[in-house]
Design an enzyme around this catalytic site. Structure first.
Site, PDB file in Angstrom:
ATOM      1  N   ASP A 192      -8.075 -22.982   3.401  1.00 26.32           N
ATOM      2  CA  ASP A 192      -6.766 -23.170   3.378  1.00 26.32           C
ATOM      3  C   ASP A 192      -5.520 -21.983   3.406  1.00 26.32           C
ATOM      4  O   ASP A 192      -4.635 -22.422   4.295  1.00 26.32           O
ATOM      5  CB  ASP A 192      -6.562 -23.465   1.728  1.00 26.32           C
ATOM      6  CG  ASP A 192      -7.231 -24.503   1.327  1.00 26.32           C
ATOM      7  OD1 ASP A 192      -7.552 -25.514   2.114  1.00 26.32           O
ATOM      8  OD2 ASP A 192      -7.553 -24.866   0.050  1.00 26.32           O
ATOM      9  N   ASN A 240     -14.994 -25.030  10.407  1.00 28.53           N
ATOM     10  CA  ASN A 240     -15.724 -23.897  10.279  1.00 28.53           C
ATOM     11  C   ASN A 240     -16.998 -24.151  10.867  1.00 28.53           C
ATOM     12  O   ASN A 240     -17.462 -25.246  11.448  1.00 28.53           O
ATOM     13  CB  ASN A 240     -16.039 -23.594   8.759  1.00 28.53           C
ATOM     14  CG  ASN A 240     -16.549 -24.791   8.047  1.00 28.53           C
ATOM     15  OD1 ASN A 240     -17.450 -25.671   8.413  1.00 28.53           O
ATOM     16  ND2 ASN A 240     -16.309 -24.918   6.527  1.00 28.53           N
ATOM     17  N   LEU A 241     -17.972 -23.371  10.913  1.00 24.21           N
ATOM     18  CA  LEU A 241     -19.140 -23.782  11.668  1.00 24.21           C
ATOM     19  C   LEU A 241     -20.069 -24.913  11.322  1.00 24.21           C
ATOM     20  O   LEU A 241     -20.724 -25.531  12.171  1.00 24.21           O
ATOM     21  CB  LEU A 241     -20.235 -22.247  11.635  1.00 24.21           C
ATOM     22  CG  LEU A 241     -19.943 -21.287  12.418  1.00 24.21           C
ATOM     23  CD1 LEU A 241     -20.717 -20.037  12.369  1.00 24.21           C
ATOM     24  CD2 LEU A 241     -20.018 -21.630  14.032  1.00 24.21           C
ATOM     25  N   THR A 242     -20.072 -24.839  10.048  1.00 22.13           N
ATOM     26  CA  THR A 242     -20.768 -26.106   9.313  1.00 22.13           C
ATOM     27  C   THR A 242     -20.121 -27.375   9.928  1.00 22.13           C
ATOM     28  O   THR A 242     -20.862 -28.439  10.126  1.00 22.13           O
ATOM     29  CB  THR A 242     -20.852 -26.170   7.841  1.00 22.13           C
ATOM     30  OG1 THR A 242     -21.363 -24.992   7.343  1.00 22.13           O
ATOM     31  CG2 THR A 242     -21.608 -27.265   7.286  1.00 22.13           C
ATOM     32  N   GLU A 243     -18.767 -27.562   9.734  1.00 21.76           N
ATOM     33  CA  GLU A 243     -18.149 -28.648  10.193  1.00 21.76           C
ATOM     34  C   GLU A 243     -18.171 -28.891  11.860  1.00 21.76           C
ATOM     35  O   GLU A 243     -18.242 -29.808  12.063  1.00 21.76           O
ATOM     36  CB  GLU A 243     -16.575 -28.794   9.873  1.00 21.76           C
ATOM     37  CG  GLU A 243     -16.499 -28.706   8.120  1.00 21.76           C
ATOM     38  CD  GLU A 243     -15.120 -27.919   7.848  1.00 21.76           C
ATOM     39  OE1 GLU A 243     -14.697 -28.081   6.725  1.00 21.76           O
ATOM     40  OE2 GLU A 243     -14.379 -27.408   8.563  1.00 21.76           O
TER      41      GLU A 243
END
Length: 481
Positions: A264, A196-199
């Site tokens: 998930d 995701n964007l944070t990761e």
């Protein structure tokens, strides 16, 4: 979109490897503050266990009718036993490894009035020795599968993920990774990675305009030896970025309640669709639809097969296409709905030429419960009942038209043999809570009524709309001609 891929869902053989968890929920009402401390008192009225972490990925795959096995680590404890029982009930082949040094990871939540009051985490980080157990087991079983999904929750199970990916790739398997490590090079060799964007930012990705994001993602893909990145971007949808292409998918329009579990669902849906041979861009398109459904729910939710099927049906209807799930898969989905406490309604008919009377009748039938199953006479059965000139429309076309109605959740054909021209045997397999029949029948005359009543269900007779019948439609066409 080529719908032939959907007929291959049940042939998928997918292995999920990663951090498995037990998600436990205590539900109750809150009416006062404790005299012992300034905290709410929750009177527990219900307990619910769910498969979490990598087990939730496997659950999503099973709900899409993929054959899925789960490899992970649990403790030799009650929570581990509860998790294995859940996996069995979800049609997931458990390959979990029991060990005594660390407990089964469990997250326990107290929920009151749709709000989480507190969460208790029972866990210890797994060691490299535990990860070695997974690696050795992976080597022993990887040849059984077409595709491997690694679900990393940074709990230690995948400490040796670089070696695990190498094992899967050397065996010729497609590899997908849902990452947690900031060092995406740990996942070198993976065909798809789904941050995701944070990761993405934590791994050094640069956020800016589309060109900046795309170039940054391609740099990471190249430097880390990855095949492609599926970047999930919340309200901005998703982007599939390869060394040479970029495909953007707009977020589905839903009121967002909770993004828990969305990752998930995305990787599970992507895995199932890729395992059918579906091109990556189409597989991501379907995964994006699934994500739009899961974020509309509270908590660590998953998309049920019924919800995804309904959304796909609507999506494909808009494109003029339709997919019919095989009968055995439909029966499995009905059972899952029953386990969730949903009311199953059944009706049946030929539905040779759909008219206004049918549409109104089916809407009234659906109003009797949560899910409507329509038993549909096959062509041979209609010919035996109506004469050699019927049906006017063959089974596949009739099923497509009926399935496109908003009131209808599933269609199952029946009538292969003359003795099965009634739906009695099908009703015994569906086990409906409500049996509905249209016309002037008495309950005692309705096929399957005795079984439904004996099982504690209800039987209702609805009136057809006067003047609306397939025979009248055919006579009018013939007279006009």
């Amino acid at each position: 979109m080529d719908l032939s891929y959907f007929n291959r869902l049940a042939s998928s053989k997918i292995l999920v490897v990663g951090d498995v968890m037990l998600d436990r929920y205590w539900h109750g009402d809150t009416g006062r503050i404790s005299p012992e401390a300034p905290v709410p008192v929750v009177k527990v009225s219900g307990l619910e266990d769910k498969a979490g972490g990598a087990a939730n990925v496997a659950k999503n795959i099973a709900h899409l009718d993929g054959k899925v096995s789960l490899l992970g680590i649990i403790g030799d404890d009650d929570n581990g036993q509860s998790l294995e029982a859940l996996l069995k009930s979800e049609n997931i082949d458990s390959r979990l490894i029991r060990q005594q040094e660390a407990p089964t990871i469990a997250k326990m939540r107290v929920i009151s009035r749709h709000q989480q009051v507190v969460r208790l985490d029972l866990e210890e980080r797994f060691s490299e020795a535990h990860s070695t157990l997974l690696l050795n087991q992976l080597k022993a079983i990887v040849s059984e599968f077409d595709l491997v999904v690694f679900s990393d929750y940074n709990k230690g199970s995948l400490h040796l993920i670089s070696e695990m990916i190498a094992v899967a790739k050397n065996a010729g398997k497609t590899v997908l990774v849902d990452p947690k490590s900031k060092q995406l090079a740990d996942y070198r060799g993976a065909d798809f990675i789904t941050p995701n964007l944070t990761e993405f930012k934590a791994a050094g990705g640069v956020i800016g305009d589309e060109e900046i994001i795309t170039q940054s993602a391609r740099t990471i893909v190249a430097e880390c030896g990855l095949g492609a990145m599926l970047l999930t971007r919340s309200e901005q949808g998703m982007s599939l970025i390869t060394p040479n292409e970029k495909h953007d998918f707009a977020a589905q329009v839903h009121e967002v309640s909770d993004v828990t579990g969305a990752g998930d669902t995305v990787i599970a849906t992507l895995a199932v669709m890729l395992s059918t041979g579906m091109p990556a861009s189409q597989a991501v398109e379907i995964a994006n639809i699934a994500a739009g459904l899961v974020v509309a729910k509270l908590g660590a939710a998953t998309v049920s097969p019924e919800e995804l099927s309904a959304k796909l049906t609507q999506y494909l209807r808009d494109t003029g296409e339709q997919y019919q799930a095989p009968a055995e898969e439909v029966l499995h989905h009905i059972e899952l709905a029953r386990q969730r406490g949903e009311t199953i309604v059944f009706t049946n008919g030929c539905f040779d030429i759909l008219h206004a009377g049918h549409v109104r009748y089916l809407a009234q039938a659906k109003a009797r419960g949560d899910k409507l199953v329509v038993g549909l006479n096959n062509d041979e059965s209609i010919s035996r009942l109506k004469g050699a000139t019927r049906p006017v429309n063959p089974l596949d076309e009739r099923a497509t038209v009926i399935s496109a109605l908003a009131s209808v959740d599933w269609v199952i054909p029946f009538g292969l043999e003359a003795e099965n021209d009634t739906p009695a045997k099908l009703i015994e397999r569906v086990k409906p809570d409500v049996l509905v029949k249209g016309g002037d029948y008495k309950v005692s005359e309705i096929a399957g009524a005795d079984f439904v009543l004996a099982s504690g269900g209800k039987v209702e007779v609805l009136e057809f709309v006067n003047g609306c019948s397939t025979s009248n439609v055919i006579k009018k066409i013939q007279s006009d001609g």
